[in-house]
Design a protein around this motif. Structure first.
Motif, short mmCIF file in Angstrom:
data_model
loop_
_atom_site.label_atom_id
_atom_site.label_comp_id
_atom_site.label_asym_id
_atom_site.label_seq_id
_atom_site.Cartn_x
_atom_site.Cartn_y
_atom_site.Cartn_z
N GLU A 186 43.91 45.33 40.37
CA GLU A 186 42.36 44.52 39.60
C GLU A 186 42.14 44.43 38.77
O GLU A 186 41.63 43.71 37.58
CB GLU A 186 41.85 45.76 40.28
CG GLU A 186 41.37 45.81 41.59
CD GLU A 186 40.07 46.72 42.45
OE1 GLU A 186 39.46 47.36 41.75
OE2 GLU A 186 39.81 46.14 43.52
N VAL A 187 43.62 45.16 37.48
CA VAL A 187 43.29 45.34 36.20
C VAL A 187 43.54 44.16 36.35
O VAL A 187 43.41 42.99 34.68
CB VAL A 187 44.52 46.51 35.54
CG1 VAL A 187 44.56 46.57 34.17
CG2 VAL A 187 42.89 47.72 35.52
N ASN A 188 44.33 43.75 36.23
CA ASN A 188 45.25 42.08 36.33
C ASN A 188 44.42 41.34 36.42
O ASN A 188 44.30 40.04 35.18
CB ASN A 188 46.84 42.15 37.56
CG ASN A 188 47.50 41.06 37.01
OD1 ASN A 188 47.44 40.13 35.77
ND2 ASN A 188 47.63 40.55 37.72
N ALA A 189 43.48 41.31 37.01
CA ALA A 189 42.41 40.48 37.76
C ALA A 189 41.25 40.21 37.04
O ALA A 189 41.26 38.84 35.90
CB ALA A 189 42.46 39.92 39.32
N TYR A 190 41.54 41.27 36.43
CA TYR A 190 39.70 41.14 35.38
C TYR A 190 40.22 40.86 33.47
O TYR A 190 39.74 40.10 33.41
CB TYR A 190 39.84 43.03 35.31
CG TYR A 190 38.84 43.15 34.28
CD1 TYR A 190 37.31 42.99 34.76
CD2 TYR A 190 38.49 43.88 33.00
CE1 TYR A 190 36.75 43.59 33.38
CE2 TYR A 190 38.03 44.29 31.81
CZ TYR A 190 37.05 43.78 32.36
OH TYR A 190 36.04 43.97 30.88
N ILE A 191 41.32 41.86 33.48
CA ILE A 191 41.93 41.01 32.04
C ILE A 191 41.89 39.58 31.87
O ILE A 191 41.36 38.74 31.26
CB ILE A 191 43.42 41.81 31.90
CG1 ILE A 191 43.48 43.31 31.80
CG2 ILE A 191 44.28 40.73 30.67
CD1 ILE A 191 42.72 43.50 30.48
N LYS A 192 42.73 38.88 33.55
CA LYS A 192 43.20 37.24 33.90
C LYS A 192 41.77 36.42 33.92
O LYS A 192 41.67 35.62 32.86
CB LYS A 192 43.86 37.36 34.63
CG LYS A 192 45.43 37.29 34.43
CD LYS A 192 46.32 36.35 35.99
CE LYS A 192 47.11 37.27 35.55
NZ LYS A 192 49.08 37.50 35.88
N LYS A 193 40.70 37.49 34.55
CA LYS A 193 39.49 37.00 34.42
C LYS A 193 38.64 37.15 32.57
O LYS A 193 37.88 35.75 33.13
CB LYS A 193 38.48 37.18 35.16
CG LYS A 193 37.24 36.71 36.14
CD LYS A 193 37.44 35.31 36.60
CE LYS A 193 36.25 34.74 37.05
NZ LYS A 193 36.07 34.88 38.01
N LEU A 194 39.14 37.61 32.40
CA LEU A 194 38.42 38.41 31.02
C LEU A 194 38.54 36.71 29.92
O LEU A 194 37.96 36.62 29.05
CB LEU A 194 38.59 39.67 30.15
CG LEU A 194 37.20 40.47 30.60
CD1 LEU A 194 37.84 41.66 29.58
CD2 LEU A 194 35.60 39.94 30.29
N ARG A 195 40.03 37.03 30.06
CA ARG A 195 41.00 35.71 28.81
C ARG A 195 40.01 34.79 29.19
O ARG A 195 39.87 32.99 28.51
CB ARG A 195 42.19 36.26 29.07
CG ARG A 195 42.65 35.91 28.99
CD ARG A 195 44.43 35.61 28.92
NE ARG A 195 45.34 34.70 28.30
CZ ARG A 195 45.61 33.89 28.27
NH1 ARG A 195 45.35 33.27 29.30
NH2 ARG A 195 46.93 32.97 27.65
N SER A 196 39.89 34.19 30.87
CA SER A 196 39.80 32.78 31.23
C SER A 196 38.64 32.65 30.78
O SER A 196 38.41 32.07 30.16
CB SER A 196 40.27 32.53 32.77
OG SER A 196 39.48 31.80 33.54
N ILE A 197 37.26 33.56 30.93
CA ILE A 197 35.56 32.94 30.68
C ILE A 197 36.04 32.71 28.72
O ILE A 197 35.67 31.64 28.57
CB ILE A 197 35.48 34.22 31.20
CG1 ILE A 197 34.86 34.48 32.16
CG2 ILE A 197 33.94 34.65 30.26
CD1 ILE A 197 35.11 35.70 33.19
#
Lengths: 489, 485
Positions: free
Chosen positions: A178-189
């Motif tokens: 979830e941390v991986n997905a969260y960081i990637k999502k933040l980064r993407s946004i």
């Protein structure tokens, strides 16, 4: 796609433990100049070459807020579906360190520029919302370099004063994935918004990781430890795994967890105590008297909102609706703005669904092998669309397409040219195919008899023979149809 | 011609414009005065060669349309001056030569003046007697045992002793007005934000304000006009049109309402101060002003509030003096922490250390709410007192200080009695208002005493006008014997 069940627990002897994680992400604001001075923010300059009198805290120097950095923070807040605060305050966080010239960091403490928001994650077990506690603007410090000289520390102030957004999540994360997905999502946004380049190697994105554990089913949080300044997703994941296991072991042995700040040693793969709560700095926050409170007009916020680009979640919805993709495909294709742009260009010129399949398969594999971003792809979106169309129209088979793809990567040529010059066009003329198949059947009478007697597995053998004879160019679908027809007769 | 240096700035400018004196002659006259006044210890640094060069340049190509044509000026050593050592009265900046010029001094030079030297002051402007300076006491020209006030003590002393035609100081809690009062000169603390703080060594950012110190009100108006103005480099600078204070100076104050706050009559105040206040009221009344009794109920909390807010900000502002990038660095210290400790222990004097400690304490977790936060709330109440009063009056008249200049060493061992000297000046800084101290008379020892006029925010013109009218009718002339030369 079948839904999996969430299952990340630390299994101790006395039970299962849930891991609770909250992140404080430090994202460097994409801006030409620093938060309170006109110095450049460009990465990679010689040490101390991007330092103004303000960044190095000379007597009588005063900070002046960089409006672009404020707008970037507001854009990011809007991208996180967060409340933008019309009134925010810059505070001084006081502590001494050689790379902190003012003796304080200008940050936002009680009144941040952005309040609560949320980020949506797509996990294999469904979508999950992660709460954002706040986002505030602050200055970065300089860099102390301890390994250039045995007895001296060198200080580089190029980073000093660069604008950072600290994005604080709620303790809603439950696993390294979830941390991986969260960081990637933040980064993407943020990359969609153009507010942070998300470059972790250059330190544009770092995080402090708060970890605690509790018995499955407990509703109270355990004592947390903060792991400071972790600069890659992999290290974050490793640090969480180590730290969670360490805490579980302490609990199982009847020991207490001390609330403390820890460091992650990437070489030894372990976290180490940096300072305990008792030794915690007293930062003596107070409003910076050199700066007036930041008052944002609602119009500015509204205008910024109107000018926001389409963000991943919205784009994903559109991809599903407009292109008929499934949620998983859409999610992958919107993860990076450049990928989604590429896809949309391809989809305009070719079959939308097939384009997605081929992009996520062969194209991504090739880029991955070569360590390339999609913006550096040796195959242009236009050529890729032509390839997809050639497959769709039956001009070439999937197998031949893979060969064409390889040649496209090497030569950069368009697929039409490759198919023609190499005679790779698929044989889709039913008459020609029938002739070819009849020839094979008459050569293998024994096998035909066996097939008719019930050994249906031999069907594959006949297909293979057709492919062999056609040099792989026989249209497989048509081949199947004709073979079935002739074998019946 | 007669000694030009005992004339007012305005008269000197007239003499320059009418070519009765050249900038070079003027500058030489001041150089001579300064050299024979070393006993006063008003200067930390002199820039005679550079000043004479500038004077020559002016004389070769004079521009008489400027506000300060060819005028040499000494300034408080808290203003950063390009290529000229700037110490803030501290050992920790003993070797500091800025590569930049403060906005306020640059404004002065842009109007035709140039630097004559840097004036002694209390260390980091923390003091009321100029006794905390690393560069030693400054003597008040009024008497060889007297302090010149502080923190702009070098400025008041130099001005009163004719070592500069006018000067500038900074005022955080009275540092312009109290020394002006002690030397029989005029000092103005402008509205917070009227003069840029950029390039001024910071003491307490929310209170610091630069202002003029002059021999009379007209000079004060000229200097304020030259030094003030919006500066985008200072986020607290007020963006407004520049005023022509000297041109608009009027001595008609008929019908103006002058508030007399009852809270400024404090215990143990010398009779002369009270009498002087009465005299001031009478003069203004005779000029057609209307006196109105007012109340500023939170005045008694101003001093304690100030001694929380100012040290809090100072403790943070002075953190940058750590020996790492510029200034004094101790040769002792085996690691970073020890280097900090030794540098700051050796670099700062006792009063500065005292205030850093107080400031650090009041901001500490567990004490913040009880001290700093409460002080900020009281500050709002003090400001509100003024706001409420100013709805019905034009200006407020008070004494500038509770006494005349005291003796050197008299209060050095009693910080609180030293702090009490600022009791009438401090509320104004907390409220961000403009206030003027003007000479009004002497006490029984013959030492000057001043009266203070407090105005609404940005009402500098009005208090200058009142001061101008008062000055013409007060009948006081500051006579100082040049005992030192």
């Amino acid at each position: 796609m079948s839904k999996e069940k969430f299952d990340y627990f630390i299994r101790g002897e006395k039970g299962k433990y849930e891991v609770v994680i909250g992140l404080e992400v430090h994202a460097q604001v994409l801006s030409k100049s620093k938060l309170f001075s006109g110095s450049s923010t460009k990465f990679g300059a010689d040490p101390n070459n991007q330092v103004s009198l303000i960044d190095s805290a000379f007597p009588g120097m005063l900070p002046v807020i960089n409006e672009e950095c404020v707008k970037q923070a507001v854009r990011t807040g809007l991208g996180l579906n967060a409340k933008i605060n019309n009134y925010s305050v810059f505070d001084r966080k006081n502590y001494f360190y050689a790379d902190l010239p003012q003796g304080y960091q200008i940050s936002q403490y009680k009144n941040p520029i952005v309040g609560e928001g949320k980020v949506l994650l797509e996990m294999p077990y469904g979508s999950k919302e992660i709460g954002i506690e706040r986002l505030h603007l602050e200055q970065d410090a300089g860099k102390s370099i301890h390994d250039m000289d045995p007895s001296n520390t060198y200080v580089d102030l190029n980073r000093s004063g660069i604008a950072l957004m600290e994005i604080v999540s709620k303790p809603d994360l439950r696993s390294p994935d979830e941390v991986n997905a969260y960081i990637k999502k933040l980064r993407s946004i943020m990359r969609y918004l153009g507010t942070c380049d998300g470059n972790m190697q250059e330190g544009s994105l770092r995080a402090d990781v708060n970890v605690s554990v509790r018995k499955e089913g407990d509703t109270n949080f355990g004592t947390r430890c903060e792991i400071k300044n972790v600069n890659s997703i992999k290290f974050m994941q490793m640090a969480i795994e180590y730290e969670a296991a360490r805490q579980v072991e302490l609990i199982e042995n009847g020991k207490k967890i001390d609330q403390e700040t820890r460091l992650f040693d990437t070489k030894k793969n372990e976290t180490r105590s940096m300072r305990s709560k008792e030794d915690a700095h007293d930062y003596r926050y107070f409003p910076d008297p050199d700066l007036l409170p930041l008052k944002l007009e609602q119009k500015l916020i509204d205008d910024l909102k109107k000018s926001l680009p389409e963000l991943p979640d919205k784009k994903k919805e559109r991809f599903v609706k407009e292109y008929g993709l499934n949620a998983y495909e859409a999610n992958v294709l919107v993860s990076e703005k450049e990928i989604s742009d590429y896809y949309e260009e391809v989809a305009k010129l070719s079959d939308k669904k097939l384009a997605a399949t081929w992009m996520m398969g062969d194209l991504f594999a090739m880029l991955n092998d070569r360590g390339l971003d999609i913006s550096k792809s040796p195959i242009s979106a236009k050529h890729f669309a032509e390839l997809v169309q050639a497959i769709k129209s039956g001009e070439i088979s999937g197998r031949i397409a893979k060969e064409v793809f390889e040649i496209m990567v090497e030569s950069g040529d368009n697929p039409k040219k490759i198919i023609e010059s190499k005679g790779m066009k698929q044989q889709s003329d039913p008459k020609e195919l029938e002739k070819m198949i009849n020839e094979i059947l008459s050569k293998n009478k024994d096998k035909v008899d066996q097939y008719k007697a019930g050994k249906e597995k031999l069907f594959g053998f006949f297909v293979g023979q057709v492919m062999k004879l056609s040099g792989g160019k026989a249209n497989p679908q048509l081949t199947n149809e004709i073979l079935k027809k002739l074998l019946k007769g | 011609m007669a000694d030009i240096t005992n004339q007012s700035l305005n008269d000197i400018i007239e003499n320059i414009k009418t070519k009765k004196v050249s900038s070079t002659e003027l500058t030489k006259a001041y150089v001579k005065n300064i050299e024979s006044a070393k006993k006063l210890n008003a200067f930390v640094t002199t820039t005679f060669d550079q000043a004479l060069d500038n004077a020559k340049q002016f004389d070769n190509k004079p521009n008489f349309d400027q506000l300060l044509p060819g005028i040499p000026l000494a300034v408080k050593d808290l203003f950063c001056t390009e290529n000229t050592k700037t110490t803030a009265g501290s050992n920790i900046l003993n070797n500091f030569i800025p590569s930049y010029e403060s906005t306020v001094t640059k404004n002065l030079w842009d109007h035709g003046s140039f630097l004559l030297g840097k004036l002694n002051c209390d260390e980091f402007a923390m003091g009321s007697s100029n006794e905390t300076s690393y560069y030693g006491n400054v003597i008040n020209p009024v008497g060889d045992q007297l302090v010149p006030g502080g923190s702009s003590g070098g400025s008041s002393s130099a001005l009163a002793a004719d070592l500069t035609p006018a000067t500038i100081g900074t005022d955080t809690g009275g540092s312009i007005r109290q020394p002006a009062s002690f030397t029989g000169t005029v000092g103005l603390k402008p509205t917070y934000g009227l003069c840029s703080r950029w390039g001024i060594v910071a003491f307490a950012s929310s209170l610091d304000q630069a202002g003029p110190m002059t021999k009379n009100i007209k000079d004060c108006a000229i200097m304020l006009e030259a030094m003030s103005g919006f500066d985008e480099k200072d986020s607290t600078s007020i963006n407004k049109k520049k005023e022509q204070y000297s041109k608009n100076l009027k001595d008609n104050i008929k019908g103006l309402k002058i508030g007399i706050p009852k809270e400024y009559r404090v215990d143990n105040m010398p009779k002369e101060v009270d009498e002087l206040w009465e005299k001031g009221k009478k003069i203004l009344k005779d000029l057609g002003a209307q006196l109105i009794d007012i109340s500023l109920p939170h005045t008694k909390y101003a001093l304690p509030t100030y001694y929380i807010v100012a040290p809090a900000e100072a403790s943070s502002n002075l953190a940058r003096y750590d020996g790492v990038r510029y200034g004094y660095r101790s040769k002792q210290g085996k690691d970073l922490i020890e280097m900090y400790e030794k540098t700051r222990s050796e670099g700062f004097g006792d009063e500065v250390k005292r205030r850093i400690l107080i400031g650090t304490y009041v901001l500490s977790s567990g004490y913040y709410d009880a001290y700093y936060l409460k002080a900020q709330k009281v500050r709002q109440l003090i400001k509100k007192d003024f706001d409420d009063s100013f709805k019905k009056i034009d200006a407020i008249l008070t004494p500038s200080t509770p006494s005349s200049a005291f003796k050197i060493g008299e209060k050095t061992n009693d910080p609180v009695s030293m702090y009490l000297n600022d009791i009438f000046t401090v509320p104004v800084n907390l409220a961000g208002l403009p206030a003027l101290s003007m000479p009004a008379g002497v006490d029984k020892q013959g030492h000057p005493l001043g009266l203070q006029l407090i105005g609404k925010a940005l009402d500098e013109q009005k208090i200058l006008n009142i001061g101008y009218a008062f000055e013409k009718n007060c009948g006081y002339k500051n006579e100082i014997k040049k005992w030192w030369s």
